[in-house]
Structure formats: C-alpha cells, structure tokens
Design a protein around this motif. Structure first.
Motif, PDB file in Angstrom:
ATOM      1  N   HIS A   1       0.859  -1.114   0.072  1.00 45.11           N
ATOM      2  CA  HIS A   1       0.188   0.090   0.003  1.00 45.11           C
ATOM      3  C   HIS A   1       0.730   1.106  -0.001  1.00 45.11           C
ATOM      4  O   HIS A   1       1.974   1.282   0.319  1.00 45.11           O
ATOM      5  N   THR A   2       0.286   2.355  -0.455  1.00 51.46           N
ATOM      6  CA  THR A   2       1.164   3.618  -0.565  1.00 51.46           C
ATOM      7  C   THR A   2       1.263   4.146   0.942  1.00 51.46           C
ATOM      8  O   THR A   2       0.730   3.811   1.938  1.00 51.46           O
TER       9      THR A   2
ATOM     10  N   PHE B   1      -1.997  -1.507  -3.720  1.00 46.25           N
ATOM     11  CA  PHE B   1      -1.449  -1.821  -5.207  1.00 46.25           C
ATOM     12  C   PHE B   1      -0.822  -3.360  -5.329  1.00 46.25           C
ATOM     13  O   PHE B   1      -0.297  -3.803  -4.253  1.00 46.25           O
ATOM     14  N   GLU B   2      -0.597  -3.696  -6.584  1.00 43.52           N
ATOM     15  CA  GLU B   2       0.177  -5.057  -6.764  1.00 43.52           C
ATOM     16  C   GLU B   2       1.293  -4.558  -7.617  1.00 43.52           C
ATOM     17  O   GLU B   2       1.305  -3.612  -8.443  1.00 43.52           O
ATOM     18  N   TRP B   3       2.677  -5.245  -7.516  1.00 40.43           N
ATOM     19  CA  TRP B   3       3.531  -5.116  -8.397  1.00 40.43           C
ATOM     20  C   TRP B   3       4.139  -6.656  -8.489  1.00 40.43           C
ATOM     21  O   TRP B   3       4.177  -7.332  -7.631  1.00 40.43           O
TER      22      TRP B   3
ATOM     23  N   LYS C   1       0.593  -2.242 -10.632  1.00 38.66           N
ATOM     24  CA  LYS C   1      -0.806  -2.289 -11.054  1.00 38.66           C
ATOM     25  C   LYS C   1      -1.636  -1.679 -10.088  1.00 38.66           C
ATOM     26  O   LYS C   1      -1.478  -2.093  -8.662  1.00 38.66           O
ATOM     27  N   ARG C   2      -2.496  -1.001 -10.599  1.00 41.88           N
ATOM     28  CA  ARG C   2      -3.515  -0.102  -9.883  1.00 41.88           C
ATOM     29  C   ARG C   2      -4.975  -0.261 -10.437  1.00 41.88           C
ATOM     30  O   ARG C   2      -4.978  -0.356 -11.859  1.00 41.88           O
ATOM     31  N   VAL C   3      -5.814   0.017  -9.588  1.00 37.71           N
ATOM     32  CA  VAL C   3      -7.255  -0.031  -9.956  1.00 37.71           C
ATOM     33  C   VAL C   3      -7.569   1.496  -9.588  1.00 37.71           C
ATOM     34  O   VAL C   3      -7.680   1.760  -8.431  1.00 37.71           O
ATOM     35  N   PHE C   4      -8.487   2.219 -10.424  1.00 35.82           N
ATOM     36  CA  PHE C   4      -9.100   3.431 -10.480  1.00 35.82           C
ATOM     37  C   PHE C   4     -10.614   3.339 -10.730  1.00 35.82           C
ATOM     38  O   PHE C   4     -10.813   2.259 -11.260  1.00 35.82           O
TER      39      PHE C   4
ATOM     40  N   ALA D   1       6.802   3.778  -2.357  1.00 36.53           N
ATOM     41  CA  ALA D   1       6.170   2.805  -1.276  1.00 36.53           C
ATOM     42  C   ALA D   1       6.946   1.467  -1.115  1.00 36.53           C
ATOM     43  O   ALA D   1       7.297   0.881  -0.193  1.00 36.53           O
ATOM     44  N   LEU D   2       7.241   1.006  -2.623  1.00 36.09           N
ATOM     45  CA  LEU D   2       8.105  -0.334  -2.703  1.00 36.09           C
ATOM     46  C   LEU D   2       9.363  -0.245  -2.350  1.00 36.09           C
ATOM     47  O   LEU D   2       9.884  -0.884  -1.579  1.00 36.09           O
TER      48      LEU D   2
END
Length: 149
Positions: A7-8, A16-18, A29-32, A101-102
């Motif tokens: 998460h951010t 999010f996914e990475w 990968k993010r969802v809007f 974040a990552l």
C-alpha cells in the motif's frame, strides 16, 4: 507471474500490486474508479535514472500532483522527474507513489515518515538484488501463469 501486494505511504494507504522480472521490468498494477486496471512499467534503465536523480539531489519530495504536472507548476521531485524525463503521462508519474512505497519497504529509499510533505533519499543503490531477495523470501499475493500483462 508472481504479484505482491503493498500500500502507498500517504494517509489513504491505497493498495497496489507489483511484480518484477530482470528480463522484463517492474510492473505496478493499480485500480482506478474510472479505469478498472492500470499497469505502469519501469524498465531497469528507467529505475536507474530515477534512483540516480534521487542520489544527485540528496533528498526529494514526491511531487506528483496531476493538476500541477499537467499545467507545469509541479516542483522538482520524483513524480515530476518521471513526468518530464520518462513518460509525459500523469498516470505514469503518479505511479511514483507506488514506486516509493515499494522502494522504502525494501530499504532502497529512506523517507521522513510524514504522510504529507514526504521526502525521500537513497539508502541502497543495489535495488535489483533487494527486489529479487524480497521476491525469493516473500510468498506472492497471487501467481498468474498467463503472459497477458
């Protein structure tokens, strides 16, 4: 392909996914609300450019406001560097939130722990090994066999 969830860092803690492949790139990968799935990609060379920019500047803000990037008033920072030097797309520049974040999770970047007014600096230049070590130790969030991404 193995995907990992984070998460951010800001107040909203957006998930999010990475994933990363040294043969391919870092994918975030993010969802809007208005676009169900967005994947931003950073090649190894682009990651090197971003980290080198942070290193040269010692400490930088996130600086990824869509409005300010679009009208040219955003201050110098990680998001504005991505926008001006890697991709003139605000969606890609906003992926700087997930990028930092990552990279803070992996202790590649340090940051001031503030949800507003975040500032980042380089802790470790060996980013690729840090990512690969994390992926080797951490179970993935999900494993996708397809090569559609």
């Amino acid at each position: 392909m193995n995907w990992y969830k984070l998460h951010t860092l800001g107040n909203k803690h957006k998930e999010f996914e990475w994933t990363y492949s040294s043969l391919d790139c870092l994918k975030i990968k993010r969802v809007f609300k208005n676009n169900p799935l967005v994947i931003t990609q950073f090649s190894d060379l682009e990651i090197e450019k971003i980290l080198n920019y942070i290193f040269i500047n010692k400490e930088l803000p996130l600086a990824n406001s869509v409005h300010k990037l679009s009208n040219g008033t955003e201050i110098d920072g990680i998001g504005s560097f991505i926008y001006n030097n890697i991709s003139r797309d605000t969606t890609d520049a906003q992926a700087s939130s997930q990028f930092v974040a990552l990279f803070t999770k992996l202790k590649i970047l340090g940051y001031n722990q503030k949800p507003i007014g975040m500032r980042f600096w380089l802790l470790n230049i060996d980013w690729k090994n840090k990512i690969l070590e994390y992926m080797a130790k951490q179970p993935p969030y999900k494993n996708e066999k397809s090569n559609t991404l």
